[in-house]
Design a protein around this motif. Structure first.
Motif, PDB file in Angstrom:
ATOM      1  N   GLY A   1       0.807  -1.221   0.000  1.00  0.00           N
ATOM      2  CA  GLY A   1       0.000   0.000   0.000  1.00  0.00           C
ATOM      3  C   GLY A   1       0.837   1.267   0.000  1.00  0.00           C
ATOM      4  O   GLY A   1       2.040   1.228  -0.239  1.00  0.00           O
ATOM      5  N   LYS A   2       0.163   2.375   0.277  1.00  0.00           N
ATOM      6  CA  LYS A   2       0.829   3.679   0.265  1.00  0.00           C
ATOM      7  C   LYS A   2       0.714   4.323   1.646  1.00  0.00           C
ATOM      8  O   LYS A   2      -0.193   4.011   2.412  1.00  0.00           O
ATOM      9  N   THR A   3       1.616   5.258   1.905  1.00  0.00           N
ATOM     10  CA  THR A   3       1.525   6.034   3.140  1.00  0.00           C
ATOM     11  C   THR A   3       0.498   7.145   2.946  1.00  0.00           C
ATOM     12  O   THR A   3       0.047   7.377   1.817  1.00  0.00           O
ATOM     13  N   SER A   4       0.158   7.843   4.008  1.00  0.00           N
ATOM     14  CA  SER A   4      -0.818   8.936   3.907  1.00  0.00           C
ATOM     15  C   SER A   4      -0.318  10.046   2.988  1.00  0.00           C
ATOM     16  O   SER A   4      -1.097  10.789   2.413  1.00  0.00           O
ATOM     17  N   LYS A   5       1.006  10.147   2.835  1.00  0.00           N
ATOM     18  CA  LYS A   5       1.590  11.167   1.961  1.00  0.00           C
ATOM     19  C   LYS A   5       1.752  10.670   0.527  1.00  0.00           C
ATOM     20  O   LYS A   5       2.257  11.381  -0.336  1.00  0.00           O
ATOM     21  N   GLY A   6       1.388   9.412   0.276  1.00  0.00           N
ATOM     22  CA  GLY A   6       1.465   8.882  -1.081  1.00  0.00           C
ATOM     23  C   GLY A   6       2.731   8.108  -1.405  1.00  0.00           C
ATOM     24  O   GLY A   6       2.913   7.659  -2.523  1.00  0.00           O
ATOM     25  N   GLY A   7       3.611   7.951  -0.421  1.00  0.00           N
ATOM     26  CA  GLY A   7       4.841   7.192  -0.649  1.00  0.00           C
ATOM     27  C   GLY A   7       4.582   5.691  -0.604  1.00  0.00           C
ATOM     28  O   GLY A   7       3.579   5.247  -0.044  1.00  0.00           O
ATOM     29  N   GLN A   8       5.478   4.918  -1.194  1.00  0.00           N
ATOM     30  CA  GLN A   8       5.324   3.465  -1.196  1.00  0.00           C
ATOM     31  C   GLN A   8       5.636   2.888   0.188  1.00  0.00           C
ATOM     32  O   GLN A   8       6.634   3.244   0.791  1.00  0.00           O
ATOM     33  N   ARG A   9       4.753   2.012   0.665  1.00  0.00           N
ATOM     34  CA  ARG A   9       5.006   1.325   1.929  1.00  0.00           C
ATOM     35  C   ARG A   9       5.324  -0.136   1.626  1.00  0.00           C
ATOM     36  O   ARG A   9       4.776  -0.718   0.695  1.00  0.00           O
ATOM     37  N   TYR A  10       6.233  -0.712   2.398  1.00  0.00           N
ATOM     38  CA  TYR A  10       6.623  -2.116   2.219  1.00  0.00           C
ATOM     39  C   TYR A  10       6.332  -2.903   3.490  1.00  0.00           C
ATOM     40  O   TYR A  10       6.343  -2.348   4.589  1.00  0.00           O
ATOM     41  N   LEU A  11       6.095  -4.200   3.328  1.00  0.00           N
ATOM     42  CA  LEU A  11       5.881  -5.096   4.464  1.00  0.00           C
ATOM     43  C   LEU A  11       6.894  -6.231   4.393  1.00  0.00           C
ATOM     44  O   LEU A  11       7.096  -6.833   3.341  1.00  0.00           O
ATOM     45  N   CYS A  12       7.508  -6.510   5.526  1.00  0.00           N
ATOM     46  CA  CYS A  12       8.436  -7.637   5.593  1.00  0.00           C
ATOM     47  C   CYS A  12       7.667  -8.856   6.124  1.00  0.00           C
ATOM     48  O   CYS A  12       7.116  -8.800   7.222  1.00  0.00           O
ATOM     49  N   PRO A  13       7.626  -9.958   5.362  1.00  0.00           N
ATOM     50  CA  PRO A  13       6.884 -11.132   5.806  1.00  0.00           C
ATOM     51  C   PRO A  13       7.572 -11.850   6.974  1.00  0.00           C
ATOM     52  O   PRO A  13       6.938 -12.600   7.706  1.00  0.00           O
ATOM     53  N   HIS A  14       8.854 -11.582   7.147  1.00  0.00           N
ATOM     54  CA  HIS A  14       9.627 -12.243   8.206  1.00  0.00           C
ATOM     55  C   HIS A  14       9.402 -11.592   9.567  1.00  0.00           C
ATOM     56  O   HIS A  14       8.974 -12.237  10.513  1.00  0.00           O
ATOM     57  N   CYS A  15       9.636 -10.271   9.659  1.00  0.00           N
ATOM     58  CA  CYS A  15       9.491  -9.578  10.946  1.00  0.00           C
ATOM     59  C   CYS A  15       8.154  -8.846  11.074  1.00  0.00           C
ATOM     60  O   CYS A  15       7.882  -8.253  12.124  1.00  0.00           O
ATOM     61  N   LYS A  16       7.334  -8.901  10.028  1.00  0.00           N
ATOM     62  CA  LYS A  16       5.985  -8.308  10.027  1.00  0.00           C
ATOM     63  C   LYS A  16       5.979  -6.791  10.223  1.00  0.00           C
ATOM     64  O   LYS A  16       4.969  -6.218  10.597  1.00  0.00           O
TER      65      LYS A  16
END
Ligand SMILES: [Zn+2]
Length: 125
Positions: free
Chosen positions: A15-30
């Motif tokens: 997804g995106k942050t509230s400012k429109g930047g790209q957000r990432y998720l790590c499946p390992h550390c969540k």
């Protein structure tokens, strides 16, 4: 995308942050993070041009209060950015500048006064 928190290579877009930047998720550390994580731009209200302008002015010798006045940013914001850049530079320096064999060393340093001015202690005669 590599997770800056645990080093896992399988972090993916989330997804995106509230400012429109790209957000990432790590499946390992969540944990989630953005592209600017671990940089001087992380969680700042300043855009890249403002950051560059402030650091450029500081390098050219402008006072911190002067920079604050001209950029219309809080003094604390300017000090925080200069400190962050300084710490980052120290980390890069310590990591990259190693085992240099030399006979002479010339050091050029950038000095900055970021402490609170103290009243001089009056001398009693
Ligand atoms: Zn992780």
């Amino acid at each position: 995308m590599k997770c800056p928190l645990c080093g896992c290579e399988k972090a993916h877009k989330h997804g995106k942050t509230s400012k429109g930047g790209q957000r990432y998720l790590c499946p390992h550390c969540k944990k989630t993070f953005t592209d600017t994580f671990d940089t001087i731009y992380y969680r700042r209200h300043l855009n890249t041009d403002e950051v560059h302008s402030i650091l450029q002015s500081h390098t050219e010798g402008s006072s911190l209060r002067g920079i604050s006045r001209i950029t219309q940013r809080a003094y604390g914001t300017v000090v925080s950015l200069v400190r962050a850049a300084s710490q980052k530079a120290q980390i890069v320096h310590n990591a990259k500048v190693q085992k240099i064999k030399t006979k002479e060393v010339i050091g050029n340093e950038m000095w900055s006064f970021v402490e609170k001015n103290k009243k001089p202690v009056s001398q009693k005669n």
